[in-house]
Design a protein around this motif. Structure first.
Motif, PDB file in Angstrom:
ATOM      1  N   PRO A 106       0.797  -1.233   0.000  1.00 17.37           N
ATOM      2  CA  PRO A 106       0.000   0.000   0.000  1.00 17.37           C
ATOM      3  C   PRO A 106       0.829   1.282   0.000  1.00 17.37           C
ATOM      4  O   PRO A 106       0.300   2.349  -0.292  1.00 17.37           O
ATOM      5  N   GLU A 107       2.114   1.184   0.321  1.00 18.03           N
ATOM      6  CA  GLU A 107       2.990   2.354   0.361  1.00 18.03           C
ATOM      7  C   GLU A 107       4.220   2.108  -0.500  1.00 18.03           C
ATOM      8  O   GLU A 107       4.584   0.951  -0.766  1.00 18.03           O
ATOM      9  N   PRO A 108       4.894   3.160  -0.929  1.00 10.78           N
ATOM     10  CA  PRO A 108       6.134   2.958  -1.682  1.00 10.78           C
ATOM     11  C   PRO A 108       7.157   2.184  -0.858  1.00 10.78           C
ATOM     12  O   PRO A 108       7.215   2.323   0.368  1.00 10.78           O
ATOM     13  N   VAL A 109       7.968   1.397  -1.534  1.00 12.75           N
ATOM     14  CA  VAL A 109       9.028   0.670  -0.840  1.00 12.75           C
ATOM     15  C   VAL A 109      10.366   1.386  -0.970  1.00 12.75           C
ATOM     16  O   VAL A 109      11.348   1.000  -0.324  1.00 12.75           O
ATOM     17  N   PHE A 110      10.439   2.428  -1.802  1.00 11.04           N
ATOM     18  CA  PHE A 110      11.656   3.233  -1.947  1.00 11.04           C
ATOM     19  C   PHE A 110      11.229   4.576  -2.516  1.00 11.04           C
ATOM     20  O   PHE A 110      10.601   4.641  -3.574  1.00 11.04           O
ATOM     21  N   GLN A 111      11.565   5.651  -1.784  1.00  8.52           N
ATOM     22  CA  GLN A 111      11.116   6.974  -2.194  1.00  8.52           C
ATOM     23  C   GLN A 111      12.124   8.029  -1.758  1.00  8.52           C
ATOM     24  O   GLN A 111      13.145   7.709  -1.144  1.00  8.52           O
ATOM     25  N   SER A 112      11.830   9.281  -2.060  1.00  9.22           N
ATOM     26  CA  SER A 112      12.741  10.379  -1.748  1.00  9.22           C
ATOM     27  C   SER A 112      13.133  10.379  -0.280  1.00  9.22           C
ATOM     28  O   SER A 112      12.326  10.084   0.603  1.00  9.22           O
ATOM     29  N   GLY A 113      14.387  10.727  -0.027  1.00  9.07           N
ATOM     30  CA  GLY A 113      14.880  10.803   1.345  1.00  9.07           C
ATOM     31  C   GLY A 113      16.384  10.948   1.353  1.00  9.07           C
ATOM     32  O   GLY A 113      17.055  10.663   0.350  1.00  9.07           O
ATOM     33  N   GLY A 114      16.916  11.424   2.470  1.00  8.71           N
ATOM     34  CA  GLY A 114      18.358  11.543   2.594  1.00  8.71           C
ATOM     35  C   GLY A 114      18.993  12.516   1.623  1.00  8.71           C
ATOM     36  O   GLY A 114      20.176  12.387   1.310  1.00  8.71           O
ATOM     37  N   GLY A 115      18.200  13.457   1.114  1.00  5.95           N
ATOM     38  CA  GLY A 115      18.743  14.393   0.137  1.00  5.95           C
ATOM     39  C   GLY A 115      18.728  13.880  -1.288  1.00  5.95           C
ATOM     40  O   GLY A 115      19.214  14.548  -2.202  1.00  5.95           O
ATOM     41  N   VAL A 116      18.169  12.670  -1.496  1.00  2.19           N
ATOM     42  CA  VAL A 116      18.034  12.096  -2.842  1.00  2.19           C
ATOM     43  C   VAL A 116      16.573  12.204  -3.239  1.00  2.19           C
ATOM     44  O   VAL A 116      15.681  11.788  -2.493  1.00  2.19           O
ATOM     45  N   LEU A 117      16.306  12.741  -4.426  1.00  2.00           N
ATOM     46  CA  LEU A 117      14.942  13.046  -4.849  1.00  2.00           C
ATOM     47  C   LEU A 117      14.488  12.140  -5.982  1.00  2.00           C
ATOM     48  O   LEU A 117      15.217  11.912  -6.948  1.00  2.00           O
TER      49      LEU A 117
END
Length: 290
Positions: A106-117
Motif C-alpha cells: 500500500p505504500e512505496p518501498v523506496f522513495q525520496s529521502g536523505g537528500g536524494v529526490l
C-alpha cells in the motif's frame, strides 16, 4: 518460475497514453508470447497518481527469492519529483496469470529521502563475490530537474518476512563501502594533484584501466549550456575527454574513462577542454584489477 516463462511489461489499455499499467503474458519460449495479456497492476493509489495525468506504473523488474516472486516497479512520472518504487509479490507456485494472486504494497518501498529526490526505475545485482544484494536506480539531480537524472547504487537486505528492504536513499555526500569483492582501487586526492590537476598513478603492469573522477559542478550555471569538460592526458598524450553533467546543488557525482597506463609511474592530467571552470574535483580513482 516452475519451469514456465512469462513476459511482464508496462503498457496502455488502448492506443492513447492516459495510464500505464503492468501486464503479464505466458511465453512458449524466450521470444514468443503464447497467450493474452493480463493486467496485474494499475496506478490507483495516491502516490502512484501524484504526477498524472498520465498516471504511471512502469519498469517492472522481477526478483525471485525463496518461494516468492517480487515485481519492483516505478510509479508516478519519472519527469516529476514524485517518482518512487512500488512492490508486487506472489507465491512462486501460484497462478501468476490471475490478478488476485498478486499482492500490492500500500505504500512505496523506496522513495525520496536523505537528500536524494525521486528515485526510481531500478534494477538489481549482487556484489562481485555474491555476498551482497545491490539496487541500481536513477534519481533527480535537483528539484524540478525532470529527466536530468543521475544513476545511483546502494546495498539492500531482506527482512525476516522474506521481502526486500531498500530503506532510504543514501545521502549524496555520505561515502558507502564498495561492493564486497570489488577490485582494489588506487585513490589520489585532489590536494595531491595541485591546481594543475596532475595526478601521479603507479600501477604494477601495463594495460587499460578504468579511472573514476569524483566531481561537483557549479549548480548556478545555465543548465542549457553544454556540460563542462576536461581533456584527460596520460604522460602528455590525450586519451579521453571527460564530460561533467550537472551534479546538482552541493552534490558529488562521478565521471569515468578507460585509459592505457604503462607499468610504473604515470602522470594523469585533467587539462582544460572547454568550459571547465565551475567543476570541483575531489579525487581520482584507478581501478587496479579487471
Amino acid at each position: 518460475m516452475g519451469g514456465k516463462l512469462y513476459f511482464v511489461w508496462s503498457g496502455w489499455e488502448g492506443d492513447v497514453d492516459v495510464s500505464q499499467q503492468l501486464y503479464i503474458a505466458p511465453m512458449s519460449n524466450p521470444w514468443t508470447i503464447s497467450g493474452p495479456r493480463v493486467q496485474i497492476s494499475a496506478p490507483t493509489l495516491p502516490w502512484e497518481v501524484a504526477a498524472g495525468p498520465p498516471t504511471i506504473n512502469e519498469g517492472p523488474e522481477a526478483v525471485v527469492r525463496g518461494d516468492r516472486v517480487f515485481l519492483i516497479y516505478s510509479a508516478a512520472g519519472s519527469w516529476s519529483d514524485h517518482y518512487c518504487l512500488g512492490l508486487l509479490s506472489a507465491p512462486i507456485d501460484g497462478d501468476l496469470l490471475k490478478p488476485s494472486t498478486w499482492r500490492k504494497e500500500p505504500e512505496p518501498v523506496f522513495q525520496s529521502g536523505g537528500g536524494v529526490l525521486a528515485p526510481g526505475h531500478a534494477s538489481f545485482t549482487t556484489s562481485p563475490d555474491g555476498k551482497e544484494d545491490w539496487i541500481i536506480f536513477h534519481a533527480a539531480r535537483f528539484p524540478g530537474s525532470g529527466w536530468t537524472r543521475s544513476v545511483r547504487a546502494q546495498p539492500f537486505h531482506w527482512g525476516d518476512d522474506g521481502r526486500p528492504v531498500f530503506g532510504t536513499p543514501v545521502p549524496p555526500a555520505r561515502p558507502i563501502a564498495v561492493p564486497s569483492g570489488e577490485p582494489r582501487r588506487l585513490r589520489i586526492e585532489a590536494e595531491a594533484a595541485g591546481a594543475s590537476h596532475s595526478f601521479k598513478a603507479a600501477v604494477d603492469r601495463a594495460g587499460e584501466y578504468v579511472v573514476s573522477i569524483r566531481y561537483m559542478t557549479d549548480s548556478s550555471k545555465d543548465r542549457d549550456k553544454p556540460s563542462p569538460r576536461h581533456r584527460l592526458l596520460v604522460d602528455g598524450r590525450e586519451e579521453a575527454v571527460i564530460d561533467y553533467p550537472t551534479s546538482g546543488a552541493k552534490t558529488w557525482s562521478n565521471a569515468f574513462a578507460r585509459v592505457p597506463l604503462k607499468a610504473g609511474s604515470n602522470r594523469i592530467e585533467l587539462a582544460p577542454g572547454g568550459d571547465a571552470p565551475g567543476v570541483a574535483v575531489e579525487s581520482l580513482d584507478v581501478i587496479l584489477e579487471p
